[in-house]
Write a protein that holds these residues in place. Structure first.
Motif, PDB file in Angstrom:
ATOM      1  N   UNK A  61     -30.095  -7.775 -46.357  1.00 22.21           N
ATOM      2  CA  UNK A  61     -29.791  -6.336 -46.272  1.00 22.21           C
ATOM      3  C   UNK A  61     -31.040  -5.502 -46.530  1.00 22.21           C
ATOM      4  N   UNK A  62     -31.811  -5.903 -47.539  1.00 24.51           N
ATOM      5  CA  UNK A  62     -33.050  -5.190 -47.875  1.00 24.51           C
ATOM      6  C   UNK A  62     -33.997  -5.199 -46.674  1.00 24.51           C
ATOM      7  N   UNK A  63     -34.150  -6.370 -46.086  1.00 27.06           N
ATOM      8  CA  UNK A  63     -35.022  -6.528 -44.918  1.00 27.06           C
ATOM      9  C   UNK A  63     -34.559  -5.627 -43.770  1.00 27.06           C
ATOM     10  N   UNK A  64     -33.259  -5.637 -43.483  1.00 28.59           N
ATOM     11  CA  UNK A  64     -32.709  -4.820 -42.399  1.00 28.59           C
ATOM     12  C   UNK A  64     -32.898  -3.334 -42.680  1.00 28.59           C
ATOM     13  N   UNK A  65     -32.688  -2.934 -43.922  1.00 32.01           N
ATOM     14  CA  UNK A  65     -32.867  -1.528 -44.303  1.00 32.01           C
ATOM     15  C   UNK A  65     -34.313  -1.093 -44.100  1.00 32.01           C
ATOM     16  N   UNK A  66     -35.252  -1.931 -44.544  1.00 29.19           N
ATOM     17  CA  UNK A  66     -36.669  -1.598 -44.383  1.00 29.19           C
ATOM     18  C   UNK A  66     -37.035  -1.512 -42.903  1.00 29.19           C
ATOM     19  N   UNK A  67     -36.557  -2.456 -42.129  1.00 33.35           N
ATOM     20  CA  UNK A  67     -36.860  -2.454 -40.690  1.00 33.35           C
ATOM     21  C   UNK A  67     -36.317  -1.193 -40.021  1.00 33.35           C
ATOM     22  N   UNK A  68     -35.087  -0.800 -40.379  1.00 29.60           N
ATOM     23  CA  UNK A  68     -34.479   0.397 -39.779  1.00 29.60           C
ATOM     24  C   UNK A  68     -35.265   1.669 -40.116  1.00 29.60           C
ATOM     25  N   UNK A  69     -35.579   1.872 -41.394  1.00 32.69           N
ATOM     26  CA  UNK A  69     -36.231   3.138 -41.723  1.00 32.69           C
ATOM     27  C   UNK A  69     -37.669   3.180 -41.229  1.00 32.69           C
ATOM     28  N   UNK A  70     -38.372   2.060 -41.213  1.00 32.41           N
ATOM     29  CA  UNK A  70     -39.730   2.071 -40.658  1.00 32.41           C
ATOM     30  C   UNK A  70     -39.668   2.254 -39.151  1.00 32.41           C
ATOM     31  N   UNK A  71     -38.720   1.602 -38.504  1.00 30.86           N
ATOM     32  CA  UNK A  71     -38.546   1.788 -37.064  1.00 30.86           C
ATOM     33  C   UNK A  71     -38.255   3.232 -36.719  1.00 30.86           C
ATOM     34  N   UNK A  72     -37.433   3.882 -37.523  1.00 31.42           N
ATOM     35  CA  UNK A  72     -37.119   5.295 -37.298  1.00 31.42           C
ATOM     36  C   UNK A  72     -38.367   6.164 -37.482  1.00 31.42           C
ATOM     37  N   UNK A  73     -39.161   5.874 -38.488  1.00 30.00           N
ATOM     38  CA  UNK A  73     -40.409   6.631 -38.690  1.00 30.00           C
ATOM     39  C   UNK A  73     -41.353   6.453 -37.498  1.00 30.00           C
ATOM     40  N   UNK A  74     -41.437   5.236 -36.995  1.00 27.00           N
ATOM     41  CA  UNK A  74     -42.300   4.975 -35.836  1.00 27.00           C
ATOM     42  C   UNK A  74     -41.781   5.747 -34.622  1.00 27.00           C
ATOM     43  N   UNK A  75     -40.462   5.705 -34.388  1.00 27.67           N
ATOM     44  CA  UNK A  75     -39.887   6.449 -33.257  1.00 27.67           C
ATOM     45  C   UNK A  75     -40.143   7.953 -33.380  1.00 27.67           C
ATOM     46  N   UNK A  76     -40.176   8.458 -34.602  1.00 28.61           N
ATOM     47  CA  UNK A  76     -40.425   9.879 -34.822  1.00 28.61           C
ATOM     48  C   UNK A  76     -41.909  10.236 -34.723  1.00 28.61           C
TER      49      UNK A  76
END
Length: 180
Positions: A61-76
């Motif tokens: 879960x921690x890994x998935x959470x980190x991947x999601x928020x970093x991915x969102x920052x990259x998309x932004x």
């Protein structure tokens, strides 16, 4: 579309995540996790064989959470410095969990394997999406450096030595730029 209601296993995993964040692996037990999720203690063992198994589920879960928020920052279009700050904050938010992860990965083969698999997934994702031309091995080295420096900043290790953290933050920015 409504998302499905969380399962008992989901609720136990979320409760375990909260316990591990607050108390670390050693500071909690399956009874506390079950009660926090709103269940009788024996319910835990219907879904997990032991505390280590739920710890590994929380790590995922921690890994998935980190991947999601970093991915969102990259998309932004966030810059490396913003990504560094978000990653360090994520490590700080999970300080007790991260400490437990480091210790358990040395002591427990199941956790060690889970961490290796997590890192390999990260390396593969970065290798697919990076335009840097780095090899998997070069990405792995940078990933380990990112992880260790993020943990050190989250824990205040440089500050404990009376040193400025700016050099570590600059190095993290450099590593991210190398991997883009």
């Amino acid at each position: 579309m409504d998302s499905p209601a969380p399962t008992t296993k989901d609720l136990l995993t979320e409760a375990a995540a909260a316990e591990f964040r607050e108390r670390g692996f050693q500071g909690t037990d399956s009874n506390k996790i079950a009660r926090r999720a709103g269940f009788a203690p024996q319910t835990f063992y219907r879904w997990f064989k032991d505390k280590t198994e739920v710890f590994v589920a929380v790590y995922r879960l921690w890994e998935d959470e980190e991947r999601r928020f970093i991915g969102e920052l990259v998309r932004q279009g966030a810059g490396e410095a913003a990504i560094v700050e978000a990653a360090v904050k994520h490590h700080r938010d999970y300080l007790h969990f991260r400490r437990s992860l480091r210790r358990l990965s040395l002591e427990d083969p199941e956790v060690r394997q889970a961490r290796a698999q997590s890192r390999l997934r990260q390396v593969e994702r970065l290798h697919r999406h990076s335009g840097s031309g780095l090899t998997r091995e070069e990405i792995a080295v940078r990933l380990l450096e990112l992880e260790r420096l993020s943990d050190a900043l989250a824990e205040g290790e440089l500050a404990d030595m009376g040193l400025d953290e700016a050099a570590a933050r600059r190095r993290l920015v450099e590593i991210l730029a190398e991997m883009r």
